[in-house]
Write a protein that holds these residues in place. Structure first.
Motif, PDB file in Angstrom:
ATOM      1  N   HIS A 183      -5.677  23.333  36.067  1.00  0.00           N
ATOM      2  CA  HIS A 183      -5.832  24.569  35.307  1.00  0.00           C
ATOM      3  C   HIS A 183      -5.943  24.265  33.812  1.00  0.00           C
ATOM      4  N   ALA A 184      -5.145  23.312  33.330  1.00  0.00           N
ATOM      5  CA  ALA A 184      -5.214  22.942  31.913  1.00  0.00           C
ATOM      6  C   ALA A 184      -6.586  22.364  31.581  1.00  0.00           C
ATOM      7  N   ARG A 185      -7.133  21.582  32.507  1.00  0.00           N
ATOM      8  CA  ARG A 185      -8.464  20.998  32.287  1.00  0.00           C
ATOM      9  C   ARG A 185      -9.513  22.108  32.145  1.00  0.00           C
ATOM     10  N   ALA A 186      -9.393  23.158  32.967  1.00  0.00           N
ATOM     11  CA  ALA A 186     -10.340  24.272  32.877  1.00  0.00           C
ATOM     12  C   ALA A 186     -10.240  24.964  31.521  1.00  0.00           C
ATOM     13  N   ILE A 196      -9.159  23.628  28.693  1.00  0.00           N
ATOM     14  CA  ILE A 196      -9.681  22.714  27.677  1.00  0.00           C
ATOM     15  C   ILE A 196     -11.204  22.703  27.690  1.00  0.00           C
ATOM     16  N   ARG A 197     -11.795  22.687  28.878  1.00  0.00           N
ATOM     17  CA  ARG A 197     -13.254  22.712  28.964  1.00  0.00           C
ATOM     18  C   ARG A 197     -13.818  23.978  28.330  1.00  0.00           C
ATOM     19  N   HIS A 198     -13.158  25.088  28.574  1.00  0.00           N
ATOM     20  CA  HIS A 198     -13.630  26.346  27.978  1.00  0.00           C
ATOM     21  C   HIS A 198     -13.538  26.299  26.457  1.00  0.00           C
ATOM     22  N   LEU A 199     -12.408  25.837  25.923  1.00  0.00           N
ATOM     23  CA  LEU A 199     -12.237  25.794  24.479  1.00  0.00           C
ATOM     24  C   LEU A 199     -13.203  24.809  23.827  1.00  0.00           C
ATOM     25  N   ASP A 200     -13.395  23.664  24.466  1.00  0.00           N
ATOM     26  CA  ASP A 200     -14.325  22.677  23.925  1.00  0.00           C
ATOM     27  C   ASP A 200     -15.750  23.226  23.914  1.00  0.00           C
ATOM     28  N   ALA A 201     -16.143  23.869  25.018  1.00  0.00           N
ATOM     29  CA  ALA A 201     -17.511  24.382  25.119  1.00  0.00           C
ATOM     30  C   ALA A 201     -17.751  25.522  24.145  1.00  0.00           C
ATOM     31  N   ALA A 202     -16.735  26.367  23.956  1.00  0.00           N
ATOM     32  CA  ALA A 202     -16.884  27.527  23.082  1.00  0.00           C
ATOM     33  C   ALA A 202     -16.759  27.157  21.615  1.00  0.00           C
ATOM     34  N   GLY A 203     -16.119  26.013  21.327  1.00  0.00           N
ATOM     35  CA  GLY A 203     -15.925  25.603  19.945  1.00  0.00           C
ATOM     36  C   GLY A 203     -15.011  26.529  19.173  1.00  0.00           C
ATOM     37  N   ARG A 204     -14.052  27.168  19.876  1.00  0.00           N
ATOM     38  CA  ARG A 204     -13.167  28.135  19.224  1.00  0.00           C
ATOM     39  C   ARG A 204     -11.875  27.514  18.693  1.00  0.00           C
ATOM     40  N   GLY A 205     -11.593  26.279  19.072  1.00  0.00           N
ATOM     41  CA  GLY A 205     -10.322  25.692  18.680  1.00  0.00           C
ATOM     42  C   GLY A 205     -10.277  25.305  17.211  1.00  0.00           C
ATOM     43  N   PRO A 206      -9.075  25.219  16.623  1.00  0.00           N
ATOM     44  CA  PRO A 206      -7.800  25.514  17.290  1.00  0.00           C
ATOM     45  C   PRO A 206      -7.560  27.019  17.413  1.00  0.00           C
ATOM     46  N   VAL A 207      -6.900  27.414  18.495  1.00  0.00           N
ATOM     47  CA  VAL A 207      -6.634  28.819  18.758  1.00  0.00           C
ATOM     48  C   VAL A 207      -5.137  29.082  18.750  1.00  0.00           C
ATOM     49  N   ALA A 247       3.152  26.931  31.464  1.00  0.00           N
ATOM     50  CA  ALA A 247       3.119  25.495  31.750  1.00  0.00           C
ATOM     51  C   ALA A 247       1.752  24.919  31.399  1.00  0.00           C
ATOM     52  N   VAL A 248       0.695  25.649  31.739  1.00  0.00           N
ATOM     53  CA  VAL A 248      -0.663  25.211  31.434  1.00  0.00           C
ATOM     54  C   VAL A 248      -0.856  25.100  29.923  1.00  0.00           C
ATOM     55  N   ALA A 249      -0.427  26.118  29.192  1.00  0.00           N
ATOM     56  CA  ALA A 249      -0.588  26.124  27.739  1.00  0.00           C
ATOM     57  C   ALA A 249       0.219  24.999  27.091  1.00  0.00           C
ATOM     58  N   THR A 250       1.411  24.731  27.622  1.00  0.00           N
ATOM     59  CA  THR A 250       2.218  23.626  27.101  1.00  0.00           C
ATOM     60  C   THR A 250       1.487  22.306  27.260  1.00  0.00           C
ATOM     61  N   ARG A 251       0.898  22.097  28.439  1.00  0.00           N
ATOM     62  CA  ARG A 251       0.165  20.849  28.679  1.00  0.00           C
ATOM     63  C   ARG A 251      -1.049  20.746  27.762  1.00  0.00           C
ATOM     64  N   VAL A 252      -1.767  21.849  27.586  1.00  0.00           N
ATOM     65  CA  VAL A 252      -2.937  21.839  26.699  1.00  0.00           C
ATOM     66  C   VAL A 252      -2.515  21.470  25.284  1.00  0.00           C
ATOM     67  N   ALA A 253      -1.456  22.114  24.774  1.00  0.00           N
ATOM     68  CA  ALA A 253      -1.010  21.870  23.403  1.00  0.00           C
ATOM     69  C   ALA A 253      -0.501  20.451  23.214  1.00  0.00           C
ATOM     70  N   ALA A 254       0.067  19.862  24.291  1.00  0.00           N
ATOM     71  CA  ALA A 254       0.608  18.506  24.192  1.00  0.00           C
ATOM     72  C   ALA A 254      -0.495  17.456  24.190  1.00  0.00           C
TER      73      ALA A 254
END
Length: 331
Positions: free
Chosen positions: A104-107, A109-120, A130-137
């Motif tokens: 789920h975290a990979r999905a 990350i892929r969305h944020l990378d593709a959209a170019g919206r980061g950092p959010v 849990a997913v957001a914690t893993r993404v942020a880490a």
């Protein structure tokens, strides 16, 4: 990446057509095709140009609709999007069948990378926490701040009321439960979920309850509904058992983003006692405890959570969100 009106990956092409997902006032849905996964994204048109981006990630069995009230409450503060995780809401299953926290975290990350919206400004509830914690880490460049509502972080002593949800992770239990509850109506199921997730189920309006019933009726027609639930529950259990650098508590310690933690005193799924541990684990944390809230404080007390988020943005000096927070705090 492509953005379309309907899913276009192979998994979506074989799914039955069911009733459309409800779109709230001021909201819009779009389907985003990414490598190996298609995500449905719910958003609100930004109140003005230049607002900082935000992304909301729901919990087990939920969808992007879980964030509608908070998204509306943060209008003019952030430019918000909420995703349906693979297999939930209106997103089809992932091509590889990976419903782990990492999957789920990979999905996300892929969305944020593709959209170019980061950092959010990244939000997560329960499994989404849990997913957001893993993404942020693992990708600190993607997280501007982190807001976690009852995050599903490992507990040594799981609450008794959370055991049935955990049992979904046991192979065969989901199928057994489906047979056992075949005669249950969507209304009965929603009433049970509401009693489990809300500190005070009476806070759910009749209109909101009926909408939840209609949404569940729609999702129960999807052939992968219980599989997504069971495999995602198994993913949480597996994440609880991981140690070392991949352990969720270790990853929480690695998060650099300023973090707002929200815990409900009547939460039957995530122990209220975990609030203090979480506040110690995240290096730059602030804690909001709501004694009367349950597992979904952003749905039960959206105004209170929105006020805390505005304060977080003001404290962290967001050049746009901070200004909006100052304007909105007295309203």
């Amino acid at each position: 990446m492509s953005s379309t009106e309907s899913p276009s990956v192979s998994a979506a092409s074989v799914l039955p057509r069911v009733a459309p997902v409800r779109v709230g006032e001021g909201e819009r849905l779009r389907s985003v095709s990414l490598p190996g996964v298609t995500l449905t994204v719910r958003s609100r048109p930004p109140a003005r140009e230049g607002l900082p981006p935000a992304l909301y990630v729901h919990g087990l069995g939920g969808s992007s609709q879980n964030w509608s009230a908070l998204m509306a409450g943060l209008d003019g503060v952030v430019d918000g999007e909420a995703v349906d995780l693979p297999g939930f809401g209106d997103s089809p299953p992932p091509d590889d069948g990976d419903y782990s926290v990492t999957g789920h975290a990979r999905a996300v990350i892929r969305h944020l990378d593709a959209a170019g919206r980061g950092p959010v400004h990244l939000f997560g509830n329960s499994l989404g926490g849990a997913v957001a914690t893993r993404v942020a880490a693992v990708r600190p460049d993607l997280a501007r701040t982190l807001t976690l509502v009852s995050p599903a972080l490992p507990e040594l002593r799981v609450q008794r009321t959370a055991v049935p949800t955990g049992l979904l992770a046991v192979p065969g239990i989901a199928a057994l439960f489906t047979r056992f509850t075949r005669e249950w109506t969507a209304e009965q199921r929603v009433r049970g979920v509401t009693a489990l997730c809300y500190g005070d189920p009476g806070r759910v309006s009749p209109e909101a309850f009926q909408l939840a019933v209609e949404e569940l009726e729609r999702r129960l027609q999807l052939p992968y509904f219980w599989d997504a639930m069971a495999r995602s529950a198994r993913g949480i259990v597996d994440a609880y058992t991981l140690g070392g650098q991949h352990g969720l508590w270790r990853q929480a310690e690695r998060v650099l983003a300023p973090t707002l933690l929200v815990y409900g005193g009547r939460d039957q799924l995530v122990g209220f006692r975990m609030a203090r541990r979480a506040a110690r684990a995240f290096r730059d944390s602030r804690l909001l405890t709501l004694p009367d809230a349950g597992h979904v404080a952003m749905m039960e007390y959206p105004e209170v959570v929105a006020t805390a988020v505005r304060e977080l943005l003001r404290e962290t000096g967001d050049p746009v969100g901070g200004g909006a927070a100052g304007a909105g705090a007295g309203s």
